[in-house]
Write an enzyme that holds these catalytic residues in place. Structure first.
Site, PDB file in Angstrom:
ATOM      1  N   ASP A 199       0.862  -1.182   0.000  1.00 54.36           N
ATOM      2  CA  ASP A 199       0.000   0.000   0.000  1.00 54.36           C
ATOM      3  C   ASP A 199       0.896   1.228   0.000  1.00 54.36           C
ATOM      4  O   ASP A 199       2.129   1.105  -0.020  1.00 54.36           O
ATOM      5  CB  ASP A 199      -0.971  -0.014   1.190  1.00 54.36           C
ATOM      6  N   HIS A 247      -3.000   3.045  -4.558  1.00 50.16           N
ATOM      7  CA  HIS A 247      -2.372   2.535  -3.328  1.00 50.16           C
ATOM      8  C   HIS A 247      -0.935   2.098  -3.581  1.00 50.16           C
ATOM      9  O   HIS A 247      -0.498   1.053  -3.093  1.00 50.16           O
ATOM     10  CB  HIS A 247      -3.201   1.383  -2.742  1.00 50.16           C
ATOM     11  N   ASP A 282      -8.702  -0.847  -5.960  1.00 49.93           N
ATOM     12  CA  ASP A 282      -9.591   0.087  -5.259  1.00 49.93           C
ATOM     13  C   ASP A 282      -9.000   1.488  -5.226  1.00 49.93           C
ATOM     14  O   ASP A 282      -7.785   1.675  -5.347  1.00 49.93           O
ATOM     15  CB  ASP A 282      -9.834  -0.383  -3.821  1.00 49.93           C
ATOM     16  N   GLU A 283      -9.869   2.444  -5.044  1.00 53.86           N
ATOM     17  CA  GLU A 283      -9.507   3.815  -4.686  1.00 53.86           C
ATOM     18  C   GLU A 283      -8.329   4.339  -5.509  1.00 53.86           C
ATOM     19  O   GLU A 283      -7.300   4.712  -4.968  1.00 53.86           O
ATOM     20  CB  GLU A 283      -9.195   3.891  -3.186  1.00 53.86           C
ATOM     21  N   TRP A 310     -16.779  -4.540  -1.343  1.00 52.79           N
ATOM     22  CA  TRP A 310     -16.490  -3.874  -0.047  1.00 52.79           C
ATOM     23  C   TRP A 310     -17.313  -2.628   0.175  1.00 52.79           C
ATOM     24  O   TRP A 310     -17.570  -2.257   1.308  1.00 52.79           O
ATOM     25  CB  TRP A 310     -14.997  -3.559   0.058  1.00 52.79           C
ATOM     26  N   TYR A 367     -16.190  -4.706   8.310  1.00 54.88           N
ATOM     27  CA  TYR A 367     -14.883  -4.061   8.453  1.00 54.88           C
ATOM     28  C   TYR A 367     -14.610  -3.970   9.955  1.00 54.88           C
ATOM     29  O   TYR A 367     -15.241  -3.177  10.669  1.00 54.88           O
ATOM     30  CB  TYR A 367     -14.885  -2.683   7.790  1.00 54.88           C
ATOM     31  N   TRP A 375      -8.328  -3.432   8.549  1.00 58.72           N
ATOM     32  CA  TRP A 375      -7.418  -2.374   8.088  1.00 58.72           C
ATOM     33  C   TRP A 375      -6.760  -1.773   9.311  1.00 58.72           C
ATOM     34  O   TRP A 375      -7.434  -1.498  10.306  1.00 58.72           O
ATOM     35  CB  TRP A 375      -8.194  -1.332   7.281  1.00 58.72           C
ATOM     36  N   THR A 376      -5.457  -1.549   9.248  1.00 57.22           N
ATOM     37  CA  THR A 376      -4.715  -1.340  10.497  1.00 57.22           C
ATOM     38  C   THR A 376      -4.187   0.082  10.685  1.00 57.22           C
ATOM     39  O   THR A 376      -3.245   0.279  11.453  1.00 57.22           O
ATOM     40  CB  THR A 376      -3.543  -2.335  10.578  1.00 57.22           C
ATOM     41  N   GLU A 377      -4.810   1.074  10.028  1.00 58.70           N
ATOM     42  CA  GLU A 377      -4.322   2.444  10.241  1.00 58.70           C
ATOM     43  C   GLU A 377      -4.215   2.784  11.727  1.00 58.70           C
ATOM     44  O   GLU A 377      -3.260   3.422  12.154  1.00 58.70           O
ATOM     45  CB  GLU A 377      -5.255   3.467   9.566  1.00 58.70           C
TER      46      GLU A 377
HETATM   47  C1  ACM Z   1     -10.861  -0.855   0.667  1.00 52.69           C
HETATM   48  O1  ACM Z   1     -11.339  -0.811   1.800  1.00 52.69           O
HETATM   49  N1  ACM Z   1     -10.340   0.224   0.120  1.00 52.69           N
HETATM   50  C2  ACM Z   1     -10.864  -2.062  -0.098  1.00 52.69           C
END
Ligand code: ACM
Length: 544
Positions: free
Chosen positions: A180, A251, A317-318, A384, A409, A459-461
């Site tokens: 990422d 990403h 994604d994104e 997602w 999530y 997701w580990t932010e």
């Molecule tokens: C994602 O949560 N951007 C896959």
């Protein structure tokens, strides 16, 4: 000794319990028929340690006081029958080696929380079981957990521990989000700077992206190829497939920081980029060039050597279109390829790797944005942003893994109020997860058949270490495991109070395993953090 009704995930059918039928003790042996895989070794390592027993192997399939493993090809590969019979015998019959292994997991649960320890807490190395029969089979073939090891690197031993935690819940897919903007976590021998430069960042945003705070400790780490081989092999022995994700064309800032030529060099000085130190959607995306395709083919060649998984995740994604819009080179590429616009570039990347992976006997899976600009022929979709992408893909005949952010999530907080650590996103309680239904109502049976299964994403932010991850993942992963494995009724008809009662036993298993779950009484004081770190979203999440 555990009542069979305390099994999590709930099995399809239980008969009994009747009376005491089996005692695991110093004379107990293990018999493994050919074709049962390595479950015998797993039982000796885990139960042998927990009860300090030798659990010797026997070649005598009729031995008394024995745990017998065999297969029966008339059962589905992951299905099993577990019989505890009166003459001091436990028989586990799997449709294949995976079924045998899931049956062994059930045996471990039935033996009580002590079966999850690494040495006996007391002096009596025995465990009793009542006679009973459990018949079981999973609802979904894909029962997954995503670990984002990019935003915060999770050391190898912690990944191996998560493999065991998945196995204990009969989950069978570990999706590793390996790359990422904030870090590249897998050694790629032909592109050494991906980890040399791309695996470390100078500092990290502390908390949500709106937080004013920074942690000035450099953060990083990566898995060597031998680490990956070890993780994959350890998972395979536990019938868990590790699905690698290499995220493109968005990403990608960590990769571009390592190799500036991967970026859109005509609109941004990519030599000035560093591994990203904050969170959110990043504008620095890959340039749509042949050289970038060749670079990533090289990455995927090494990835395919390491991961036997049929599915390979390419992210998708994104991916903001801003740089492609501004870049004369990208615009020329759009014209040259006859594409209708920037969405076409996104699907050009995905189609290329769909063909490339298919030619190598693999299959591409990507986030639901890969529908934009047209879905590649063989692609499967991780849905997602709600159910919508998954429904569209399934109706078009593509396979789907349902992981809507509004439902599963697990970075989202577990309770309302200000006490949850670093509140992020919606409130998704244990009960909410228990009532999650992976197959959207009204989906036609032909389309529903394309729902391979479901996955919870971590997701580990805001999760800097294992304890934070445990806290977010548990106990909700237990509810998720039941959704993924058990044939539950419609969400509103699910017996949540009964699940909570079974959880009372399950918390003792998690205690024995040393899992830092969120206590049912409220947030653990150790996990409290100041409230300045980001604002929670209020209200009920929309289902899109
Ligand atoms: C994602 O949560 N951007 C896959």
């Amino acid at each position: 000794m555990t009542h069979p009704m305390d099994l999590i995930p709930a099995p399809a059918r239980v008969e009994g319990p009747y009376r005491c039928g089996f005692l695991l003790d110093a004379r107990t042996t293990l018999y493994a028929a050919p074709g049962t895989g390595t479950t015998e070794r797993w039982l000796r390592t885990t139960l042998g340690a927990a009860f300090a027993l030798p659990l010797r192997e026997t070649a005598d399939e009729n031995a008394a006081n024995s745990v017998r493993l065999r297969t029966d090809g008339t059962l589905a590969p992951e299905a099993y029958r577990l019989h505890v019979v009166a003459d001091r015998v436990v028989e586990i019959v799997g449709g294949g080696p995976a079924g045998v292994f899931w049956g062994a997991q059930t045996l471990r649960q039935l033996l009580g929380p002590e079966a999850y320890r690494k040495a006996p807490p007391g002096t009596a190395p025995t465990a009793a079981l009542t006679t009973q029969t459990v018949e079981d089979t999973p609802r979904f073939a894909w029962r997954g957990l995503l670990l984002d090891v990019s935003r915060h690197f999770l050391p190898k031993d912690d990944v191996l521990r998560y493999v065991d935690l998945l196995a204990a819940h009969k989950l069978n897919v570990l999706h590793l989000h390996l790359t990422d903007d904030q870090g590249w976590r897998i050694e790629i021998k032909r592109h050494p700077r991906l980890t040399g430069t791309g695996s470390w960042r100078a500092r990290s945003k502390w908390g949500h992206r709106a937080s004013p705070l920074w942690d000035d400790t450099p953060h990083g780490g990566f898995y060597t190829q031998d680490d990956i081989r070890e993780i994959v092999a350890y998972a395979a022995e536990r019938h868990i497939t590790v699905v690698p994700e290499i995220d493109l064309p968005g990403h990608s800032q960590a990769a571009i920081a390592a190799y500036p030529e991967l970026g859109n060099t005509d609109v941004v000085d990519t030599t000035a980029l560093t591994v990203w130190d904050t969170w959110g959607v990043n504008p620095n995306v890959l340039a749509p060039t042949e050289a970038v395709l060749r670079f990533y083919e090289g990455v995927f060649e090494e990835v395919l050597d390491l991961f036997p998984s049929t599915f390979v995740h390419v992210g998708g994604d994104e991916c903001p279109r801003g740089q492609w819009k501004a870049s004369p080179a990208a615009q020329a590429r759009i014209r040259e390829l006859g594409l209708s616009g920037e969405d076409g570039l996104q699907s050009w990347f995905i189609r290329h790797f769909d063909r490339w992976l298919t030619a190598r006997g693999r299959r591409l899976i990507g986030w639901d944005e890969i529908l934009e600009g047209g879905l590649a022929e063989g692609a499967a979709v991780s849905s997602w942003r709600g159910y919508g992408g998954g429904i569209a893909a399934a109706e078009a005949g593509h396979d789907v893994v349902m992981c809507p952010e509004q439902q599963v999530y697990l970075d989202h907080r577990q309770a309302p109020g200000e006490d949850e650590p670093m509140p992020i996103g919606y409130v998704r309680t244990l009960e909410d997860v228990y009532r999650f239904e992976p197959v959207p109502p009204g989906l036609a049976p032909e389309a529903a058949a394309h729902i391979l299964g479901t996955q919870a994403n971590v997701w580990t932010e805001v999760m800097q270490d294992r304890a934070r991850i445990d806290y977010q993942v548990f106990p909700r992963l237990a509810a998720f495991a039941e959704v993924a494995w058990s044939a539950l009724p419609a969400p509103e008809a699910r017996d949540y109070p009964a699940f909570e009662r079974r959880m009372n036993t399950h918390y003792r298993r998690l205690d024995a395993l040393g899992v830092d779950y969120r206590p049912p009484t409220g947030p653990h004081p150790r996990q409290r953090r100041p409230g300045v770190l980001g604002r929670p979203l209020e209200g009920t999440p929309p289902n899109v």
